[in-house]
Design a protein around this motif. Structure first.
Motif, PDB file in Angstrom:
ATOM      1  N   GLU A 288       8.526  10.517  -0.904  1.00  0.00           N
ATOM      2  CA  GLU A 288       9.985  11.092  -0.911  1.00  0.00           C
ATOM      3  C   GLU A 288      11.102  10.273  -1.433  1.00  0.00           C
ATOM      4  OE1 GLU A 288      10.170  14.575   0.391  1.00  0.00           O
ATOM      5  OE2 GLU A 288       8.377  14.001  -0.483  1.00  0.00           O
ATOM      6  N   ILE A 289      10.922   9.097  -1.211  1.00  0.00           N
ATOM      7  CA  ILE A 289      12.066   8.204  -1.758  1.00  0.00           C
ATOM      8  C   ILE A 289      11.917   7.992  -3.260  1.00  0.00           C
ATOM      9  CG2 ILE A 289      12.880   5.760  -1.726  1.00  0.00           C
ATOM     10  CD1 ILE A 289      12.239   5.259   0.996  1.00  0.00           C
ATOM     11  N   VAL A 290      10.708   7.757  -3.655  1.00  0.00           N
ATOM     12  CA  VAL A 290      10.521   7.601  -5.057  1.00  0.00           C
ATOM     13  C   VAL A 290      10.764   8.967  -5.734  1.00  0.00           C
ATOM     14  CG1 VAL A 290       8.743   7.197  -6.996  1.00  0.00           C
ATOM     15  CG2 VAL A 290       8.789   5.796  -4.945  1.00  0.00           C
ATOM     16  N   ARG A 291      10.168  10.285  -5.407  1.00  0.00           N
ATOM     17  CA  ARG A 291      10.625  11.514  -5.651  1.00  0.00           C
ATOM     18  C   ARG A 291      11.959  11.580  -5.996  1.00  0.00           C
ATOM     19  NH1 ARG A 291      10.875  16.924  -4.132  1.00  0.00           N
ATOM     20  NH2 ARG A 291      10.795  16.016  -1.795  1.00  0.00           N
ATOM     21  N   ALA A 292      12.878  11.415  -4.879  1.00  0.00           N
ATOM     22  CA  ALA A 292      14.265  11.762  -5.218  1.00  0.00           C
ATOM     23  C   ALA A 292      14.977  10.527  -6.175  1.00  0.00           C
ATOM     24  CB  ALA A 292      14.986  11.355  -3.734  1.00  0.00           C
ATOM     25  N   GLY A 293      14.566   9.376  -6.461  1.00  0.00           N
ATOM     26  CA  GLY A 293      14.871   8.488  -7.104  1.00  0.00           C
ATOM     27  C   GLY A 293      14.610   9.021  -8.856  1.00  0.00           C
ATOM     28  N   ILE A 294      13.336   9.705  -8.913  1.00  0.00           N
ATOM     29  CA  ILE A 294      12.972   9.968 -10.213  1.00  0.00           C
ATOM     30  C   ILE A 294      13.645  11.475 -10.645  1.00  0.00           C
ATOM     31  CG2 ILE A 294      11.005  11.253 -11.608  1.00  0.00           C
ATOM     32  CD1 ILE A 294       9.145   9.314  -9.895  1.00  0.00           C
ATOM     33  N   GLN A 295      14.211  12.199  -9.461  1.00  0.00           N
ATOM     34  CA  GLN A 295      14.740  13.168  -9.876  1.00  0.00           C
ATOM     35  C   GLN A 295      16.428  13.084 -10.114  1.00  0.00           C
ATOM     36  OE1 GLN A 295      13.824  15.947  -6.590  1.00  0.00           O
ATOM     37  NE2 GLN A 295      12.081  16.812  -7.610  1.00  0.00           N
ATOM     38  N   SER A 296      16.796  11.901  -9.528  1.00  0.00           N
ATOM     39  CA  SER A 296      18.080  11.454  -9.784  1.00  0.00           C
ATOM     40  C   SER A 296      18.379  11.244 -11.489  1.00  0.00           C
ATOM     41  CB  SER A 296      18.561  10.523  -8.971  1.00  0.00           C
ATOM     42  OG  SER A 296      17.780   9.232  -9.472  1.00  0.00           O
ATOM     43  N   VAL A 297      17.467  10.943 -12.127  1.00  0.00           N
ATOM     44  CA  VAL A 297      17.633  10.644 -13.535  1.00  0.00           C
ATOM     45  C   VAL A 297      17.756  12.004 -14.276  1.00  0.00           C
ATOM     46  CG1 VAL A 297      16.536   9.677 -15.396  1.00  0.00           C
ATOM     47  CG2 VAL A 297      16.154   8.598 -13.496  1.00  0.00           C
TER      48      VAL A 297
ATOM     49  N   VAL B 234       0.790  -1.234   0.027  1.00  0.00           N
ATOM     50  CA  VAL B 234      -0.102   0.076  -0.122  1.00  0.00           C
ATOM     51  C   VAL B 234       0.774   1.233   0.013  1.00  0.00           C
ATOM     52  CG1 VAL B 234      -1.762   1.317   1.313  1.00  0.00           C
ATOM     53  CG2 VAL B 234      -2.017  -1.393   1.272  1.00  0.00           C
ATOM     54  N   GLY B 235       1.863   1.107   0.710  1.00  0.00           N
ATOM     55  CA  GLY B 235       2.957   2.329   0.885  1.00  0.00           C
ATOM     56  C   GLY B 235       3.523   2.498  -0.368  1.00  0.00           C
ATOM     57  N   LEU B 236       4.009   1.553  -1.144  1.00  0.00           N
ATOM     58  CA  LEU B 236       4.825   1.752  -2.328  1.00  0.00           C
ATOM     59  C   LEU B 236       3.852   2.332  -3.472  1.00  0.00           C
ATOM     60  CD1 LEU B 236       7.310   1.397  -3.693  1.00  0.00           C
ATOM     61  CD2 LEU B 236       6.840  -1.005  -4.302  1.00  0.00           C
ATOM     62  N   VAL B 237       2.651   1.712  -3.475  1.00  0.00           N
ATOM     63  CA  VAL B 237       1.820   2.117  -4.646  1.00  0.00           C
ATOM     64  C   VAL B 237       1.223   3.562  -4.508  1.00  0.00           C
ATOM     65  CG1 VAL B 237      -0.368   1.678  -5.769  1.00  0.00           C
ATOM     66  CG2 VAL B 237       1.151  -0.328  -5.018  1.00  0.00           C
ATOM     67  N   LEU B 238       0.769   3.789  -3.338  1.00  0.00           N
ATOM     68  CA  LEU B 238       0.524   5.235  -2.943  1.00  0.00           C
ATOM     69  C   LEU B 238       1.439   6.429  -2.830  1.00  0.00           C
ATOM     70  CD1 LEU B 238      -2.096   6.924  -2.245  1.00  0.00           C
ATOM     71  CD2 LEU B 238      -1.691   6.480   0.160  1.00  0.00           C
ATOM     72  N   GLY B 239       2.741   5.848  -2.527  1.00  0.00           N
ATOM     73  CA  GLY B 239       3.980   6.359  -2.660  1.00  0.00           C
ATOM     74  C   GLY B 239       4.269   6.932  -3.945  1.00  0.00           C
ATOM     75  N   VAL B 240       4.175   6.009  -4.818  1.00  0.00           N
ATOM     76  CA  VAL B 240       4.588   6.465  -6.445  1.00  0.00           C
ATOM     77  C   VAL B 240       3.436   7.636  -6.958  1.00  0.00           C
ATOM     78  CG1 VAL B 240       4.530   5.518  -8.762  1.00  0.00           C
ATOM     79  CG2 VAL B 240       5.633   4.081  -6.829  1.00  0.00           C
ATOM     80  N   VAL B 241       2.142   7.194  -6.650  1.00  0.00           N
ATOM     81  CA  VAL B 241       1.205   8.170  -6.887  1.00  0.00           C
ATOM     82  C   VAL B 241       1.330   9.765  -6.253  1.00  0.00           C
ATOM     83  CG1 VAL B 241      -1.089   8.849  -6.983  1.00  0.00           C
ATOM     84  CG2 VAL B 241      -0.567   6.312  -7.315  1.00  0.00           C
ATOM     85  N   LEU B 242       1.698   9.617  -4.969  1.00  0.00           N
ATOM     86  CA  LEU B 242       2.086  10.965  -4.328  1.00  0.00           C
ATOM     87  C   LEU B 242       3.392  11.622  -5.018  1.00  0.00           C
ATOM     88  CD1 LEU B 242       1.300   9.904  -0.841  1.00  0.00           C
ATOM     89  CD2 LEU B 242       0.005  11.531  -2.181  1.00  0.00           C
ATOM     90  N   ALA B 243       4.299  10.966  -5.471  1.00  0.00           N
ATOM     91  CA  ALA B 243       5.715  11.448  -5.892  1.00  0.00           C
ATOM     92  C   ALA B 243       5.219  12.226  -7.155  1.00  0.00           C
ATOM     93  CB  ALA B 243       6.695  10.304  -6.127  1.00  0.00           C
ATOM     94  N   ILE B 244       4.338  11.452  -7.942  1.00  0.00           N
ATOM     95  CA  ILE B 244       4.062  12.110  -9.272  1.00  0.00           C
ATOM     96  C   ILE B 244       3.316  13.222  -9.114  1.00  0.00           C
ATOM     97  CG2 ILE B 244       2.887  11.628 -11.421  1.00  0.00           C
ATOM     98  CD1 ILE B 244       3.506   8.529 -11.167  1.00  0.00           C
ATOM     99  N   MET B 245       2.348  13.237  -8.081  1.00  0.00           N
ATOM    100  CA  MET B 245       1.310  14.369  -7.894  1.00  0.00           C
ATOM    101  C   MET B 245       2.199  15.723  -7.469  1.00  0.00           C
ATOM    102  SD  MET B 245      -1.651  12.561  -5.572  1.00  0.00           S
ATOM    103  CE  MET B 245      -2.327  14.320  -5.142  1.00  0.00           C
ATOM    104  N   ARG B 246       3.236  15.188  -6.538  1.00  0.00           N
ATOM    105  CA  ARG B 246       4.262  16.312  -6.216  1.00  0.00           C
ATOM    106  C   ARG B 246       5.038  17.026  -7.113  1.00  0.00           C
ATOM    107  NH1 ARG B 246       7.305  16.107  -0.761  1.00  0.00           N
ATOM    108  NH2 ARG B 246       7.190  18.538  -1.315  1.00  0.00           N
ATOM    109  N   MET B 247       5.290  16.252  -8.140  1.00  0.00           N
ATOM    110  CA  MET B 247       6.323  16.689  -9.481  1.00  0.00           C
ATOM    111  C   MET B 247       5.236  17.039 -10.371  1.00  0.00           C
ATOM    112  SD  MET B 247       8.894  13.544  -9.344  1.00  0.00           S
ATOM    113  CE  MET B 247      10.040  14.573 -10.687  1.00  0.00           C
TER     114      MET B 247
END
Length: 320
Positions: A181-190, A96-109
């Motif tokens: 936050e982890i997913v957002r940091a990973g996406i921004q590292s690309v 649940v945390g991983l799936v929702l975390g990806v959605v939240l990371a995309i929302m924040r960006m």
């Protein structure tokens, strides 16, 4: 006539003539003996650490603890059921945390100010409040909403908000804030050039994210995600507050009847160590797999590291 090869410019003999003349005279070069530097501080610190460990061992050996029942309860059915429930709720909450975390990371960006603001508020709220308090809020939700009415479904909140659902929502929604936050940091590292190149090839934003950005971001996302899951295994013990039958609650149920409080806490601790150790090894090999594209020499496996440490105790060879 003087031979020009006998002397170098300036009257100095050419290089190597000293060694050659010594060898010609029958004198072999002296062997160089490597003398290791003695680190007395290491020996002192090691002795101090061993002394402290011995004192702790003596204290626990003289404590009023029945160590004999600990191995028996390690394989008790009640404890095994609690360990299974701990693993079960940890995996589901992490999903649940991983799936929702990806959605939240995309929302924040996102460029949309509404979605980015909502994503930021979610992370701010769930990261800023203790997970223990969030569990209690979900478990006692019937105090403010006695009936759950969704239009197509209506039931009493006490029947809906079971200990399992309260634990899943409390742990999973809290974990989503950290995973975003982890997913957002990973996406921004690309590098942004990857995205621009994908758009130049005609890919949409969704295709670019799935095919280009996320696969490269996994090297940054995987290590902290493994740490978060290991932390989730231990944080799941807080589900005891909502009466979910996880490992700590099962151990406490046994201790309430046998009065072996410390013994059952040791049993629960052993099982937590077993679970975290198994998944720590799995996390290591997963990180090692994703490191293949970013490093030339892969980090050694635990077995290779152990073998290297054992061979390091050999005496150093004398340099000649």
């Amino acid at each position: 006539m003087t031979d020009k090869t006998d002397k170098a410019p300036g009257g100095n003999p050419p290089r190597g003539t000293g060694t050659a003349s010594a060898a010609a005279a029958g004198g072999a070069p002296h062997a160089i003996k490597a003398v290791p530097v003695r680190h007395y501080g290491r020996w002192i610190s090691a002795v101090l650490v061993i002394a402290v460990l011995v004192l702790i061992g003596i204290a626990f050996s003289n404590a009023n603890i029945n160590y004999g029942i600990i191995p028996d309860y390690l394989t008790d059915g009640t404890i095994l059921s609690g360990a299974w429930h701990t693993l079960y709720i940890s995996v589901l909450a992490m999903v649940v945390g991983l799936v929702l975390g990806v959605v939240l990371a995309i929302m924040r960006m996102s460029d949309n100010p509404v979605t980015s603001t909502v994503g930021w508020l979610y992370v701010w709220l769930f990261r800023g409040t203790p997970v223990y308090v969030q569990l209690l809020i979900w478990y006692n939700l019937a105090l403010i909403f006695p009936v759950l009415n969704l239009g197509f479904y209506k039931d009493e909140m006490n029947q809906v908000m079971t200990p399992f659902l309260a634990a899943l929502l409390g742990l999973g929604l809290n974990e989503a804030a950290y995973m975003s936050e982890i997913v957002r940091a990973g996406i921004q590292s690309v590098d942004e050039g990857q995205t621009e190149a994908s758009h130049a090839l005609g890919m949409s934003k969704g295709q670019t994210l799935r095919r280009v950005v996320l696969p490269q971001a996994m090297r940054v996302i995987v290590p902290p995600t493994g740490n978060e899951f290991i932390n989730m295994l231990k944080t799941s013990s807080l589900a005891y507050a909502v009466q979910f039958n996880e490992l700590l609650k099962r151990a406490n149920d046994i201790s309430s009847t046998t009065l072996a409080v410390m013994e059952m806490l040791f049993v629960a601790s052993v099982w937590y160590l077993i679970l975290t150790t198994v998944f720590s090894v799995g996390q290591y090999y997963l990180e090692r797999r994703y490191a293949r594209g970013s490093t030339r020499n892969l980090p050694p496996t635990p077995w290779q590291r152990l073998r290297a440490n054992l061979t390091s105790f050999r005496r150093p060879e004398v340099a000649r």
